[in-house]
Design a protein around this motif. Structure first.
Motif, mmCIF file in Angstrom:
data_model
loop_
_atom_site.group_PDB
_atom_site.id
_atom_site.type_symbol
_atom_site.label_atom_id
_atom_site.label_comp_id
_atom_site.label_asym_id
_atom_site.label_seq_id
_atom_site.Cartn_x
_atom_site.Cartn_y
_atom_site.Cartn_z
ATOM 1 N N GLY A 73 -25.766 -39.910 -18.533
ATOM 2 C CA GLY A 73 -26.733 -41.000 -18.564
ATOM 3 C C GLY A 73 -27.267 -41.248 -17.161
ATOM 4 N N HIS A 74 -28.344 -42.034 -17.077
ATOM 5 C CA HIS A 74 -28.844 -42.421 -15.757
ATOM 6 C C HIS A 74 -28.979 -43.933 -15.692
ATOM 7 C CE1 HIS A 74 -33.052 -43.201 -17.104
ATOM 8 N NE2 HIS A 74 -32.907 -42.145 -17.903
ATOM 9 N N LEU A 75 -28.558 -44.477 -14.554
ATOM 10 C CA LEU A 75 -28.611 -45.933 -14.374
ATOM 11 C C LEU A 75 -29.866 -46.379 -13.648
ATOM 12 C CD1 LEU A 75 -24.848 -46.722 -13.660
ATOM 13 C CD2 LEU A 75 -26.198 -47.445 -15.640
ATOM 14 N N TYR B 93 -34.388 -49.619 -23.345
ATOM 15 C CA TYR B 93 -34.451 -48.442 -24.215
ATOM 16 C C TYR B 93 -34.149 -47.175 -23.415
ATOM 17 C CZ TYR B 93 -37.067 -45.205 -27.378
ATOM 18 O OH TYR B 93 -37.469 -44.180 -28.201
ATOM 19 N N ASP B 94 -34.659 -47.134 -22.200
ATOM 20 C CA ASP B 94 -34.486 -45.975 -21.305
ATOM 21 C C ASP B 94 -33.814 -46.414 -20.035
ATOM 22 O OD1 ASP B 94 -34.644 -43.536 -20.090
ATOM 23 O OD2 ASP B 94 -36.802 -43.558 -19.806
ATOM 24 N N MET B 95 -32.439 -46.406 -20.036
ATOM 25 C CA MET B 95 -31.561 -46.100 -21.122
ATOM 26 C C MET B 95 -30.260 -46.868 -21.046
ATOM 27 S SD MET B 95 -30.388 -42.306 -19.813
ATOM 28 C CE MET B 95 -28.978 -42.173 -20.881
ATOM 29 N N LYS B 96 -30.343 -48.115 -20.576
ATOM 30 C CA LYS B 96 -29.092 -48.856 -20.388
ATOM 31 C C LYS B 96 -28.383 -49.163 -21.708
ATOM 32 C CE LYS B 96 -30.352 -50.669 -15.882
ATOM 33 N NZ LYS B 96 -30.655 -51.858 -15.048
ATOM 34 N N ASP C 77 -30.723 -40.976 -10.188
ATOM 35 C CA ASP C 77 -32.031 -40.459 -9.766
ATOM 36 C C ASP C 77 -32.710 -39.609 -10.833
ATOM 37 O OD1 ASP C 77 -30.181 -38.422 -9.675
ATOM 38 O OD2 ASP C 77 -30.881 -37.582 -7.778
ATOM 39 N N GLU C 78 -32.385 -39.845 -12.114
ATOM 40 C CA GLU C 78 -32.977 -39.001 -13.161
ATOM 41 C C GLU C 78 -34.485 -39.174 -13.247
ATOM 42 O OE1 GLU C 78 -34.479 -37.592 -16.971
ATOM 43 O OE2 GLU C 78 -34.513 -39.663 -16.288
ATOM 44 N N GLU C 79 -34.937 -40.397 -13.069
ATOM 45 C CA GLU C 79 -36.369 -40.664 -13.238
ATOM 46 C C GLU C 79 -37.211 -40.026 -12.133
ATOM 47 O OE1 GLU C 79 -37.554 -41.637 -15.867
ATOM 48 O OE2 GLU C 79 -36.276 -43.085 -16.887
ATOM 49 N N THR C 80 -36.568 -39.599 -11.060
ATOM 50 C CA THR C 80 -37.320 -38.930 -9.995
ATOM 51 C C THR C 80 -36.959 -37.453 -9.905
ATOM 52 O OG1 THR C 80 -35.671 -39.738 -8.423
ATOM 53 C CG2 THR C 80 -37.730 -40.985 -8.587
ATOM 54 N N CYS D 143 -27.315 -39.640 -23.454
ATOM 55 C CA CYS D 143 -27.601 -40.982 -23.999
ATOM 56 C C CYS D 143 -29.041 -41.417 -23.823
ATOM 57 C CB CYS D 143 -26.720 -42.027 -23.332
ATOM 58 S SG CYS D 143 -25.006 -41.597 -23.264
ATOM 59 N N GLU D 144 -29.964 -40.485 -23.601
ATOM 60 C CA GLU D 144 -31.378 -40.857 -23.523
ATOM 61 C C GLU D 144 -31.784 -41.502 -24.850
ATOM 62 O OE1 GLU D 144 -33.550 -40.776 -21.136
ATOM 63 O OE2 GLU D 144 -32.736 -39.415 -19.636
ATOM 64 N N PRO D 145 -32.884 -42.282 -24.838
ATOM 65 C CA PRO D 145 -33.284 -42.996 -26.060
ATOM 66 C C PRO D 145 -33.515 -42.080 -27.252
ATOM 67 C CG PRO D 145 -34.723 -43.545 -24.203
ATOM 68 C CD PRO D 145 -33.785 -42.523 -23.709
ATOM 69 N N ALA D 146 -33.191 -42.597 -28.436
ATOM 70 C CA ALA D 146 -33.552 -41.906 -29.672
ATOM 71 C C ALA D 146 -35.065 -41.978 -29.814
ATOM 72 C CB ALA D 146 -32.866 -42.585 -30.847
HETATM 73 ZN ZN LIG Z 1 -34.319 -41.795 -19.393
#
Ligand SMILES: [Zn+2]
Length: 377
Positions: free
Chosen positions: A79-81, A108-111, A141-144, A166-169
């Motif tokens: 997951g990414h925080l 939703y993305d993604m806590k 740092d997933e979003e970057t 655990c990314e959003p469904a």
């Molecule tokens: Zn995400």
């Protein structure tokens, strides 16, 4: 709407996480978020270890239910925080419940997806409670592009039989993800020759004119039928209106369905030649995330997850290949069966209307419990 006690508890826990804003650009915000999740994991009886990835990004968090000395290959959760929302977004998308929707930046993305998986793992913290030891890696740092955490992700993946992300469904029915396009980045710089735009126009070689031609060549590499897209995302050039511009720079995003297409597009980009022989092109191409291809082993993992979903009371389908990338791209490319999009159900990723569906939380928690207790070697 009045919630049953367990749903209310999940919703309250998720909201406490959303109130801690943690954009990729704020190492301090992410560190605060990591500290909160670390504390929560320890209270659930799990081990939690924070490690620094340097000053420019937040820390990495590794949570596990491994018994001391257990070196077996396990199950890796990812997951990414970090979120895409700058600090202050809470004022525009306040954390609140309206009807069945729980709103908030990063919900939703993604806590919420991480919260669900961690809650399930916390209920299985005792040694031997899961057939495989479970490692849960949370990156900052997933979003970057996960540039700082990629190495750790790949190291952990090598120690896993399976990876669950655990990314959003997917918004249309809570579907999961088994295939993602690969994502590449190109930087193109044109070097022309400056000249006074009035006195010596003929001596100038316009970098902007050259770039304009190259943009058309690049975008023509798009082939929707094959799932290839090339998009020039940013462009900058020139200094003042009365000088023929000597420099122009563009940044290009490209997406490919498989490695053959990646190699082809990268080859064509590297082979670009200037249409004006007096202009020089500087080309940098990088495949940031390799394609995630649905392998036979991933299909088998999906069918096991579908059994778990049925036990939890819903039907799990997989979505068609998506153009968005995630850390699943890295682990799938290593050949480790990977299933993504297992997080919360909702909609509005990367927008100010981001929300999750409260009524799906309990079901999705049971789904995670089933997954963690049924996946063996
Ligand atoms: Zn995400």
């Amino acid at each position: 709407m009045s919630l049953d006690p367990s749903t209310a508890q999940l919703a309250a826990g998720i909201q406490s996480w959303l109130r801690c804003e943690s954009p990729s650009s704020s190492p301090q915000g992410i560190a605060a978020m990591v500290a909160m999740v670390e504390q929560h994991a320890k209270e659930l009886g799990l081990t939690a270890k924070v490690s620094s990835l340097g000053d420019t990004t937040g820390p990495l968090l590794h949570i596990s239910n491994r018994a001391a000395g257990d070196q077996r290959k396990g199950l890796l959760l990812l997951g990414h925080l970090d979120t895409v929302h700058p600090v202050g977004t809470l004022l525009q998308n306040p954390c609140r419940i309206e009807g069945d929707r729980l709103y908030g930046p990063g919900s939703y993305d993604m806590k919420a997806g991480i919260y669900l998986a961690l809650t399930a793992l916390g209920q299985l913290s005792a040694p031997g409670a899961t057939p495989l030891p479970v490692d849960f890696l949370l990156v900052p740092d997933e979003e970057t592009g996960s540039h700082s955490s990629r190495q750790a992700i790949e190291q952990f993946a090598h120690q896993a039989h399976y990876v669950l992300v655990c990314e959003p469904a997917r918004a249309d029915g809570g579907r999961c993800v088994t295939a993602r396009k690969g994502i590449g980045m190109m930087r193109l710089k044109a070097h022309g020759r400056p000249a006074h735009a009035g006195l010596q126009h003929e001596k100038g070689r316009s970098a902007i004119r050259e770039m304009a031609r190259q943009v058309l060549v690049l975008e023509a590499m798009t082939d929707y039928a094959r799932g290839i897209t090339v998009s020039v995302g940013t462009i900058a050039g020139g200094t003042v209106t009365n000088t023929v511009p000597s420099v122009c720079e563009a940044a290009v995003d490209f997406r490919v369905p498989d490695m053959a297409a990646a190699d082809e597009v990268i080859g064509r980009m590297q082979a670009l030649t200037p249409q004006d022989p007096d202009v020089r092109l500087e080309i940098q191409v990088e495949l940031n995330r390799p394609p995630m291809v649905k392998t036979a082993a991933a299909a088998e993992l999906l069918s096991r997850a579908q059994v778990c979903a049925a036990q939890a009371g819903f039907t799990l389908e997989d979505a068609p290949m998506t153009g968005g990338g995630s850390d699943a791209n890295f682990t799938a490319a290593l050949g480790i069966p990977t299933l993504d999009g297992l997080g919360a159900d909702g909609d509005g990723a990367h927008t100010l209307n981001e929300y999750i569906l409260v009524s799906t939380l309990s079901q999705r928690l049971v789904f995670w419990q089933k997954l963690l207790t049924s996946l063996g070697a």
